[in-house]
Scaffold this active site. Structure first.
Site, PDB file in Angstrom:
ATOM      1  N   ASP A 331       0.840  -1.189   0.000  1.00  0.00           N
ATOM      2  CA  ASP A 331       0.000   0.000   0.000  1.00  0.00           C
ATOM      3  C   ASP A 331       0.881   1.249   0.000  1.00  0.00           C
ATOM      4  O   ASP A 331       1.893   1.301   0.703  1.00  0.00           O
ATOM      5  CB  ASP A 331      -0.867  -0.030   1.272  1.00  0.00           C
ATOM      6  CG  ASP A 331      -1.905   1.062   1.279  1.00  0.00           C
ATOM      7  OD1 ASP A 331      -2.812   1.017   0.429  1.00  0.00           O
ATOM      8  OD2 ASP A 331      -1.813   1.958   2.140  1.00  0.00           O
ATOM      9  N   GLU A 362       1.594   0.337  -4.885  1.00  0.00           N
ATOM     10  CA  GLU A 362       1.054   1.579  -5.434  1.00  0.00           C
ATOM     11  C   GLU A 362       2.195   2.595  -5.535  1.00  0.00           C
ATOM     12  O   GLU A 362       2.750   2.985  -4.510  1.00  0.00           O
ATOM     13  CB  GLU A 362      -0.008   2.151  -4.502  1.00  0.00           C
ATOM     14  CG  GLU A 362      -1.254   1.322  -4.383  1.00  0.00           C
ATOM     15  CD  GLU A 362      -2.253   1.992  -3.437  1.00  0.00           C
ATOM     16  OE1 GLU A 362      -3.343   2.360  -3.896  1.00  0.00           O
ATOM     17  OE2 GLU A 362      -1.929   2.175  -2.256  1.00  0.00           O
TER      18      GLU A 362
END
Ligand code: CA
Length: 644
Positions: A331, A362
């Site tokens: 994340d 990400e």
């Protein structure tokens, strides 16, 4: 805001004085348990033992002894398996109660840690558990443990709905119909990797509260312990461990590799176990003392500091070793530093073989972050400095196909916008090549929906219709075209569960704490949209036969031969598909045009592999003539037969 008066946590001197690779946590053996905590700034540490993970009084209290490099420890003879514990850590005169940040087990809501004999948590056959062999392509399917089986129509018994054990159930069917759900459904679909949204212990759901609660879980509390609300009994620390292992074993046995979504960039709150153990060390701060908040979750973890990097690397290795995870999705990886990410990849490659464990994240953050000066972050500009197998989500393809996330009404190619041959070429090549963000397609995660933002269906309805529950043929056609496009791009293929049956969240963008009913997979909707599922199923099966698109090598983009605009809103590309495939070339055509477009075919015997009606055309080997018609607003994928 707190700053340590004595130490500069960013300094080399601090790392040199206190970095340690010594084992940390409650180190269990049948003969003794050794409690070890890294807390270089502490003046005093007390260990409390308890009979449960709730609110009982301490059954014993021990004073920890300071050793070198900031290590505090105490050894207790005997078998302490199942005993709960926490610490009182005094730093600069302030005493804070904390669970063990290095804990492997905990009680309800993770507020006390538990000593555990990990072998006692292994389900039967766990020592022999292994992932299935890697297939020709990685098709990654993102699920949330609760979403997956919470629907009363899921065919899962009530007590197991929304739990880890629901992932172990074979033979579930939609009520009253011969339609597989859950695990059986995934087997039929053909995806290769199941990605579990946060399944470590997170803080936003009361594990002793009602089942009506819901959260995505991007709020870590205990990094190395499974989430209790997914277990059958969160008060018994060993259960959640065993049940997650059972789920992973079942996924492996049924042909899936398992990817874990991990959130090392921030913690649930700044006042975490890491904070209470070494106040200030694990987080980034601005010069004026305010906490850095590039995560927009109130804090940023300082991944560039040596013991933070060690913590994260150890955690990834632990989930791999103890739970047999096959990959990790990071994340807000844009908040993490490139050297750490590369160390993680290298450590996994060394232990398990190059590329065996899939890593991606990400490549962005929610805001600026106060990383130590000189830190190279794993954001979009840092991807090329990452290991060539370390991947990142590709917003370029996503936005080109369905439109941007910043403007709900702005369409992409399939829902009213446009796309040039140059842009299509970038998408097909996985945004690799000179001046592009990705070095190899092994780095490119191709997708048009994930848990964040609108589902694909909802974005299409926002731009093309009004009613999220009405299956308008025109929107279904756009959905098919979108799917055919990203399944034709080089890179790893990724999709949010339910995208293949027009999953809706009724147009909501961020449902992280919405009801489970809004978030859950709606298995009746799956049945209603089984034609769309069949289309995805065909795309998945076809993709695995197209080496020209699956090629992850650094020069794979050389296989994308000619990309052309052949009519208004109609683009085509020729792909060098040599390899283990019936077809040596593939011709891709994507049309958003209102009228049919005639496509002149290059030399050779061309078969239709996929069109707007069926993605299983490749099974019937129907030959084309010298031309083929691309129907309006649809795709046409052709293959040239290998010469005998
Ligand atoms: Ca929890």
């Amino acid at each position: 805001m707190y700053t340590n008066k004595k130490y500069d946590f960013n300094s080399e001197a601090f790392a040199e004085a206190f970095h340690t690779d010594a084992p940390l946590g409650a180190l269990w053996s049948r003969e003794e348990t050794r409690f070890v905590l890294w807390a270089p700034t502490a003046e005093k540490i007390i260990l409390n033992l308890y009979p449960d993970g709730g609110s009982s009084e301490a059954s014993a209290v021990h004073t920890m002894v300071r050793g070198d490099r900031g290590l505090w420890s105490v050894s207790l003879p005997g078998d302490w398996n199942g005993v709960y514990y926490d610490y009182q850590v005094t730093v600069e005169g302030t005493t804070r109660r904390t669970a063990d940040p290095y804990a492997k087990a905990c009680g309800a809501n993770g507020s006390r840690s538990m000593v555990v004999d990990l072998r006692s948590t292994d389900p039967e056959g766990w020592a022999q558990d292994a992932p299935p062999a890697r297939q020709g392509e990685d098709i990654i399917y993102e699920i949330h443990v609760k979403d997956f089986s919470f629907d009363t129509a899921s065919g899962v018994p009530a007590a197991q709905r929304g739990k880890f054990v629901a992932l172990t159930l074979e033979g579930t069917r939609l009520n009253g119909k011969d339609f597989p759900t859950c695990l059986d459904y995934l087997k039929k679909l053909g995806v290769t990797h199941v990605q579990l949204m946060p399944s470590y212990d997170y803080g936003s759901v009361d594990e002793l509260g009602p089942d009506s609660q819901f959260n995505w879980g991007y709020d870590p509390v205990n990094y190395n312990v499974p989430e209790g609300s997914y277990s059958s009994d969160p008060t018994r620390g060993e259960k959640r461990i065993r049940e997650l292992k059972q789920a992973i074993a079942a996924l492996h046995q049924n042909g899936f590799r398992v990817i874990m979504d991990v959130v090392y960039n921030h913690t649930y709150a700044l006042d975490s176990w890491l904070w209470r153990t070494v106040p200030g060390y694990f987080y980034r701060f601005w010069a004026d003392g305010t906490p850095s908040d590039g995560s927009c979750c109130s804090n940023d973890v300082a991944t560039e500091r040596s013991m933070v990097g060690r913590y994260i690397l150890d955690s990834v290795l632990y989930w791999t070793e103890e739970y047999h995870m096959d990959g990790f999705r990071f994340d807000l990886m844009g908040l993490m530093d490139v050297p750490l990410m590369n160390r993680i990849q290298e450590a996994l490659d060394e232990r398990y073989g190059a590329g065996e464990k899939l890593l991606f994240g990400e490549p962005w953050s929610a805001d600026k972050t106060a990383a130590r000066v000189g830190t190279v972050l794993a954001d979009k500009s840092g991807i090329r400095q990452l290991h060539p197998n370390l991947g990142a989500f590709c917003d370029g393809t996503r936005d080109a196909i369905k439109g941007v996330l910043t403007d709900v009404k702005k369409p992409g190619f399939v829902n009213g916008g446009s796309l040039t041959a140059v842009e299509l070429g970038k998408c097909l090549k996985g945004w690799t090549g000179a001046g592009e963000p990705f070095a190899t397609p092994a780095q490119t995660i191709q997708y048009v929906s994930c848990h964040d933002d609108w589902t694909l269906w909802d974005k299409l309805v926002h731009t093309m219709g009004r009613d999220f529950d009405r299956m308008e043929p025109e929107i279904l056609r756009a959905n098919r075209l979108a799917a055919a496009m990203y399944f034709s791009c080089q890179g790893h293929v990724f999709l949010l569960s339910g995208e293949e049956f027009a999953r809706t969240k009724q147009g909501e963008k961020n449902t992280y704490n919405a009801t489970p009913e809004l978030n859950q997979l709606d298995w009746n909707r799956a049945w209603e949209n089984r034609d769309l599922i069949e289309y995805y199923r065909g795309l998945i099966a076809l993709r695995k036969q197209l080496p020209g698109l699956c090629d992850k090598s650094g020069d794979a983009n050389g296989r994308i031969l000619e990309v052309k605009d052949i009519a208004k809103n109609c683009v085509t590309a020729l792909v060098d598909n040599h390899g283990d495939s019936p077809w040596d070339q593939v011709l891709l055509a994507f049309s958003a045009a209102e009228e049919a477009v005639e496509l002149k075919l290059p030399q050779g015997d061309w078969e239709v592999l996929c069109d707007g009606d069926s993605s299983f055309r490749w099974q019937s080997h129907g030959l084309c003539g010298k031309t083929a018609d691309i129907a309006p607003k649809t795709c046409l994928i052709l293959g040239r037969r290998n010469e005998e």
